[in-house]
Design a protein around this motif. Structure first.
Motif, PDB file in Angstrom:
ATOM      1  N   MET A   1       0.841  -1.173   0.000  1.00 54.00           N
ATOM      2  CA  MET A   1       0.000   0.000   0.000  1.00 54.00           C
ATOM      3  C   MET A   1       0.889   1.240   0.000  1.00 54.00           C
ATOM      4  O   MET A   1       1.919   1.287   0.643  1.00 54.00           O
ATOM      5  N   ARG A   2       0.426   2.195  -0.710  1.00 50.92           N
ATOM      6  CA  ARG A   2       1.149   3.459  -0.860  1.00 50.92           C
ATOM      7  C   ARG A   2       0.864   4.372   0.342  1.00 50.92           C
ATOM      8  O   ARG A   2      -0.254   4.424   0.844  1.00 50.92           O
ATOM      9  N   THR A   3       1.877   5.093   0.783  1.00 43.62           N
ATOM     10  CA  THR A   3       1.745   6.046   1.888  1.00 43.62           C
ATOM     11  C   THR A   3       2.199   7.409   1.413  1.00 43.62           C
ATOM     12  O   THR A   3       3.215   7.525   0.726  1.00 43.62           O
ATOM     13  N   GLU A   4       1.424   8.418   1.765  1.00 42.62           N
ATOM     14  CA  GLU A   4       1.765   9.796   1.392  1.00 42.62           C
ATOM     15  C   GLU A   4       1.594  10.712   2.602  1.00 42.62           C
ATOM     16  O   GLU A   4       0.776  10.445   3.493  1.00 42.62           O
ATOM     17  N   LEU A   5       2.341  11.792   2.599  1.00 40.42           N
ATOM     18  CA  LEU A   5       2.219  12.800   3.646  1.00 40.42           C
ATOM     19  C   LEU A   5       0.986  13.664   3.409  1.00 40.42           C
ATOM     20  O   LEU A   5       0.557  13.852   2.264  1.00 40.42           O
ATOM     21  N   VAL A   6       0.449  14.216   4.480  1.00 40.68           N
ATOM     22  CA  VAL A   6      -0.710  15.104   4.336  1.00 40.68           C
ATOM     23  C   VAL A   6      -0.349  16.318   3.489  1.00 40.68           C
ATOM     24  O   VAL A   6      -1.194  16.838   2.754  1.00 40.68           O
ATOM     25  N   THR A   7       0.902  16.746   3.533  1.00 41.29           N
ATOM     26  CA  THR A   7       1.311  17.887   2.700  1.00 41.29           C
ATOM     27  C   THR A   7       1.242  17.521   1.217  1.00 41.29           C
ATOM     28  O   THR A   7       0.920  18.364   0.385  1.00 41.29           O
ATOM     29  N   LEU A   9      -0.941  15.449  -0.013  1.00 37.67           N
ATOM     30  CA  LEU A   9      -2.364  15.520  -0.304  1.00 37.67           C
ATOM     31  C   LEU A   9      -2.796  16.962  -0.564  1.00 37.67           C
ATOM     32  O   LEU A   9      -3.529  17.231  -1.516  1.00 37.67           O
ATOM     33  N   LYS A  10      -2.300  17.872   0.235  1.00 39.09           N
ATOM     34  CA  LYS A  10      -2.659  19.279   0.057  1.00 39.09           C
ATOM     35  C   LYS A  10      -2.173  19.822  -1.285  1.00 39.09           C
ATOM     36  O   LYS A  10      -2.894  20.568  -1.949  1.00 39.09           O
ATOM     37  N   CYS A  11      -0.973  19.450  -1.665  1.00 39.13           N
ATOM     38  CA  CYS A  11      -0.367  20.001  -2.879  1.00 39.13           C
ATOM     39  C   CYS A  11      -0.732  19.247  -4.157  1.00 39.13           C
ATOM     40  O   CYS A  11      -0.710  19.830  -5.244  1.00 39.13           O
ATOM     41  N   GLN A  12      -1.053  17.961  -4.027  1.00 37.24           N
ATOM     42  CA  GLN A  12      -1.253  17.136  -5.215  1.00 37.24           C
ATOM     43  C   GLN A  12      -2.554  16.337  -5.148  1.00 37.24           C
ATOM     44  O   GLN A  12      -2.620  15.196  -5.613  1.00 37.24           O
ATOM     45  N   ALA A  13      -3.592  16.917  -4.598  1.00 32.60           N
ATOM     46  CA  ALA A  13      -4.857  16.200  -4.408  1.00 32.60           C
ATOM     47  C   ALA A  13      -5.398  15.635  -5.717  1.00 32.60           C
ATOM     48  O   ALA A  13      -5.815  14.471  -5.777  1.00 32.60           O
ATOM     49  N   THR A  14      -5.392  16.421  -6.758  1.00 34.31           N
ATOM     50  CA  THR A  14      -5.934  15.971  -8.037  1.00 34.31           C
ATOM     51  C   THR A  14      -5.171  14.762  -8.566  1.00 34.31           C
ATOM     52  O   THR A  14      -5.785  13.791  -9.032  1.00 34.31           O
ATOM     53  N   GLU A  15      -3.847  14.794  -8.471  1.00 35.85           N
ATOM     54  CA  GLU A  15      -3.045  13.675  -8.938  1.00 35.85           C
ATOM     55  C   GLU A  15      -3.299  12.419  -8.107  1.00 35.85           C
ATOM     56  O   GLU A  15      -3.425  11.310  -8.643  1.00 35.85           O
ATOM     57  N   LEU A  16      -3.406  12.577  -6.772  1.00 36.34           N
ATOM     58  CA  LEU A  16      -3.656  11.425  -5.913  1.00 36.34           C
ATOM     59  C   LEU A  16      -5.022  10.816  -6.209  1.00 36.34           C
ATOM     60  O   LEU A  16      -5.162   9.590  -6.273  1.00 36.34           O
ATOM     61  N   LEU A  17      -6.010  11.654  -6.424  1.00 31.83           N
ATOM     62  CA  LEU A  17      -7.342  11.142  -6.756  1.00 31.83           C
ATOM     63  C   LEU A  17      -7.338  10.408  -8.096  1.00 31.83           C
ATOM     64  O   LEU A  17      -7.988   9.369  -8.241  1.00 31.83           O
ATOM     65  N   SER A  18      -6.599  10.915  -9.045  1.00 32.20           N
ATOM     66  CA  SER A  18      -6.468  10.235 -10.343  1.00 32.20           C
ATOM     67  C   SER A  18      -5.804   8.871 -10.169  1.00 32.20           C
ATOM     68  O   SER A  18      -6.232   7.886 -10.772  1.00 32.20           O
TER      69      SER A  18
END
Length: 85
Positions: A1-7, A9-18
């Motif tokens: 499973m992939r893990t990302e920082l909340v920062t 998510l804030k900066c790259q929300a669209t990419e993460l959702l894609s």
């Protein structure tokens, strides 16, 4: 499973959702080094909710059996017949 920082998510929300929509793999979001939330696609979330509903119903049924709250087939048929009128 992939893990990302909340920062991230804030900066790259669209990419993460894609990525979630494409890969159907949840992403663990961490904040201050600790797990904070999971991002999952809608279809996966809805499937999890449906499964949880079924598992909860099974658990209630098992609890009813353990407590002796059961009915024979004839009793259940009589109750349903009254209810369906």
């Amino acid at each position: 499973m992939r893990t990302e920082l909340v920062t991230t998510l804030k900066c790259q929300a669209t990419e993460l959702l894609s990525d979630i929509e494409r890969d159907k793999e949840p992403i663990l979001i961490t904040q201050h080094g600790l797990p904070s939330a999971y991002l999952v696609d809608v279809a996966s979330y809805e499937l999890m909710q449906q499964r949880m509903t079924v598992l909860e119903a099974i658990a209630r049924g098992e609890q009813a059996i353990a407590e002796g709250r059961v009915a024979t087939h004839a009793q259940a048929s009589t109750r349903l017949a009254r209810w369906l009128k």
